[in-house]
Design a protein around this motif. Structure first.
Motif, PDB file in Angstrom:
ATOM      1  N   ALA A 155     106.424  36.756 -63.332  1.00 37.71           N
ATOM      2  CA  ALA A 155     106.932  38.096 -63.600  1.00 37.71           C
ATOM      3  C   ALA A 155     106.431  38.578 -64.960  1.00 37.71           C
ATOM      4  N   PRO A 156     106.066  39.856 -65.043  1.00 37.58           N
ATOM      5  CA  PRO A 156     105.667  40.399 -66.339  1.00 37.58           C
ATOM      6  C   PRO A 156     106.871  40.457 -67.276  1.00 37.58           C
ATOM      7  N   PRO A 157     106.691  40.600 -68.560  1.00 38.05           N
ATOM      8  CA  PRO A 157     105.402  40.667 -69.244  1.00 38.05           C
ATOM      9  C   PRO A 157     104.809  39.280 -69.477  1.00 38.05           C
ATOM     10  N   ARG A 159     103.194  36.487 -71.782  1.00 40.15           N
ATOM     11  CA  ARG A 159     103.537  36.125 -73.153  1.00 40.15           C
ATOM     12  C   ARG A 159     102.695  34.914 -73.525  1.00 40.15           C
ATOM     13  N   LEU A 161     100.933  31.744 -75.202  1.00 43.19           N
ATOM     14  CA  LEU A 161     101.491  30.612 -75.934  1.00 43.19           C
ATOM     15  C   LEU A 161     100.877  30.532 -77.333  1.00 43.19           C
ATOM     16  N   ALA A 186     104.998  26.433 -69.037  1.00 44.21           N
ATOM     17  CA  ALA A 186     106.022  26.775 -70.029  1.00 44.21           C
ATOM     18  C   ALA A 186     107.173  27.516 -69.368  1.00 44.21           C
ATOM     19  N   ARG A 187     106.841  28.395 -68.431  1.00 44.25           N
ATOM     20  CA  ARG A 187     107.904  29.093 -67.700  1.00 44.25           C
ATOM     21  C   ARG A 187     108.741  28.106 -66.893  1.00 44.25           C
ATOM     22  N   HIS A 224     116.388  34.590 -59.815  1.00 43.74           N
ATOM     23  CA  HIS A 224     115.765  35.209 -60.977  1.00 43.74           C
ATOM     24  C   HIS A 224     114.738  34.255 -61.585  1.00 43.74           C
ATOM     25  N   MET A 225     115.093  33.008 -61.653  1.00 42.91           N
ATOM     26  CA  MET A 225     114.182  32.033 -62.250  1.00 42.91           C
ATOM     27  C   MET A 225     112.971  31.787 -61.347  1.00 42.91           C
ATOM     28  N   ASP A 227     111.633  34.092 -59.498  1.00 38.94           N
ATOM     29  CA  ASP A 227     110.784  35.241 -59.846  1.00 38.94           C
ATOM     30  C   ASP A 227     110.057  34.957 -61.157  1.00 38.94           C
ATOM     31  N   PHE A 228     110.797  34.453 -62.089  1.00 39.61           N
ATOM     32  CA  PHE A 228     110.278  34.252 -63.439  1.00 39.61           C
ATOM     33  C   PHE A 228     109.073  33.311 -63.452  1.00 39.61           C
TER      34      PHE A 228
ATOM     35  N   PRO B 156     110.724  43.353 -64.683  1.00 37.87           N
ATOM     36  CA  PRO B 156     110.741  43.303 -63.224  1.00 37.87           C
ATOM     37  C   PRO B 156     110.598  41.875 -62.755  1.00 37.87           C
ATOM     38  N   PRO B 157     110.903  41.549 -61.507  1.00 32.77           N
ATOM     39  CA  PRO B 157     111.433  42.469 -60.509  1.00 32.77           C
ATOM     40  C   PRO B 157     112.933  42.676 -60.663  1.00 32.77           C
ATOM     41  N   ARG B 159     116.638  42.779 -59.250  1.00 35.53           N
ATOM     42  CA  ARG B 159     117.281  41.884 -58.297  1.00 35.53           C
ATOM     43  C   ARG B 159     118.732  42.314 -58.190  1.00 35.53           C
ATOM     44  N   PHE B 217     108.464  25.850 -78.745  1.00 31.77           N
ATOM     45  CA  PHE B 217     108.981  26.106 -77.401  1.00 31.77           C
ATOM     46  C   PHE B 217     110.226  26.968 -77.451  1.00 31.77           C
ATOM     47  N   HIS B 220     109.323  30.532 -78.167  1.00 31.67           N
ATOM     48  CA  HIS B 220     108.699  31.114 -76.979  1.00 31.67           C
ATOM     49  C   HIS B 220     109.755  31.492 -75.934  1.00 31.67           C
ATOM     50  N   HIS B 224     110.868  35.121 -74.403  1.00 35.22           N
ATOM     51  CA  HIS B 224     110.852  35.352 -72.959  1.00 35.22           C
ATOM     52  C   HIS B 224     112.200  35.891 -72.487  1.00 35.22           C
TER      53      HIS B 224
END
Lengths: 235, 235
Positions: A155-157, A159, A161, A186-187, A224-225, A227-228, B156-157, B159, B217, B220, B224
């Motif tokens: 998912a944007p934005p 970022r 590292l 990292a996500r 949500h995660m 998506d993330f 986004p997105p 939910r 981390f 970051h 996020h």
DNA sequence: CGAGGGTCAAGAGCACTGCTCTCGAAAACG
DNA sequence: CGTTTTCGAGAGCAGTGCTCTTGACCCTCG
């Protein structure tokens, strides 16, 4: 001679297991620092000193229980994931996360043992790190499969590292998922800490009064995660 | 008569405080279940039974320490936020989160006391819920200010919330931030659990071997999460 | 077969814990 | 001044982890 030797060892292994089982039973009702070696011995009909032949100290017993707990949780997560169509990435993600939560709710004191505050003066031995990473590996496996299928759209934005973080993540990636780009991994790390943060908050009573019961909140956060990290929507 | 009465009460309050201070000192080196009433009394030059006149049980002493810890953490978060230009929403967000992490690292056993596994058989009294929510309220305050400035753009997105979750979030919103729409507050909840999940993982040794040290981390992830809840980029 | 060595459970004991109770002194109050 | 409340000291109880010694059993090897 070999048979008799193994007979003895078998008896020893059996008793070790019975001790752990009884300890786990007590853990389930009294919690970690209610665990008493004397009580375990008493329940098993033996005297406390005899128990020290099997576990040289209380900490060693606890360590054994910790490893068992990590393994049980990891197995729960893995088998839950395996029950889902392997191409259904989000389904696998959901399966793993809800398996973790459900195992934690069903074994709250064992969960507290491994993800709660560590017992002071106690340092986790090497033997615990492998079983401890099973859940994380299961999550990463989903992400890796999705990546190789070209289905990952974080998912944007975006970022980027920082340099040091990128280096850390690269060495981690080299060990578990060389294909995954750093930012994606990292996500995944963030989602991983989010998952256990949520489960811990629920179990340790931090959510009481706000979102309790938290089934709906948990499901929402899990998606949500997903998506993330970039898993595709539905199958 | 009033002066003398307060003289006694003042001595009592003073001693209560000294007991807590010494207990906190021991907590810092031995951890929560190493806290011994006898040791505290010994260090204060009194006998253990005398201590029970001030805190009727070990749990009561722990409760007092828990409240102190929540308050100290909350104060650290609030003052860190206040030191930033109030229009710099992301700066305030960063200030609060890093203040939480730094306080936790500086007071690991106090942190473990409040965010680690709860002592079994111990139920948090009502007195703890107000100080416990100070950090969460500080975070929500940033989000609310940003919202009222029209600066919130969740990543986004979108939910949508399920019906039951929406209801839960609405009652929560009514109590702390009536202006915020449900989905935004839900995102804040997720970021909140993420923050403490990350700090706990770092402190409890779950990150060792992966991302350790975790300063990069953490930063970051914090950014996020700021994106995730919808705070504007830089000032 | 029978002696020696290893394995084991049992018991006593040490130092420690939280907590209760009683007792005497001191302070506060009428 | 006497009475009542408050407080610290000490002894004691039941429980803990852990150590050490003692005696029984079993297995192996001479």
């Amino acid at each position: 001679m070999n048979a008799s030797r193994t007979a003895r060892e078998r008896a020893r292994a059996e008793l070790s297991r019975e001790i752990r089982d009884e300890a786990r039973r007590q853990l389930a009702v009294t919690g970690a620092d209610g665990l008493s070696l004397r009580a375990v011995a008493r329940e098993l009909g033996m005297v406390s000193s005899a128990l020290y032949r099997y576990y040289p100290s209380r900490d060693d017993l606890l360590t054994a229980l910790i490893i068992d707990a990590y393994d049980a949780l990891g197995a729960a997560a893995e088998s839950a994931a395996a029950a889902v169509d392997s191409a259904d990435f989000r389904g696998r993600w959901r399966a793993i996360t809800t398996a973790v939560r459900e195992w934690a709710r069903a074994h709250r004191y064992e969960y507290a043992l491994i993800y709660g505050s560590p017992v002071p003066g106690y340092r986790a031995p090497e033997d615990t790190v492998a079983p401890a990473s099973r859940v994380a590996l299961a999550l990463v496996a989903v992400l890796r499969d999705a990546w190789q299928a070209g289905a990952v759209r974080p998912a944007p934005p975006e970022r980027p590292l920082s340099e040091p973080l990128s280096a850390q993540v690269q060495t981690l990636a080299a060990a578990i998922a060389p294909e995954l780009p750093g930012p994606v991994l990292a996500r995944a790390l963030i989602a991983w800490t989010q998952l256990f943060g949520m489960v811990s908050f629920e179990l340790f009573g931090q959510l009481v009064g706000d979102v309790d019961p938290s089934d709906e909140f948990f499901a929402h956060a899990v998606d949500h995660m997903a998506d993330f990290v970039g898993l595709p929507a539905e199958t």
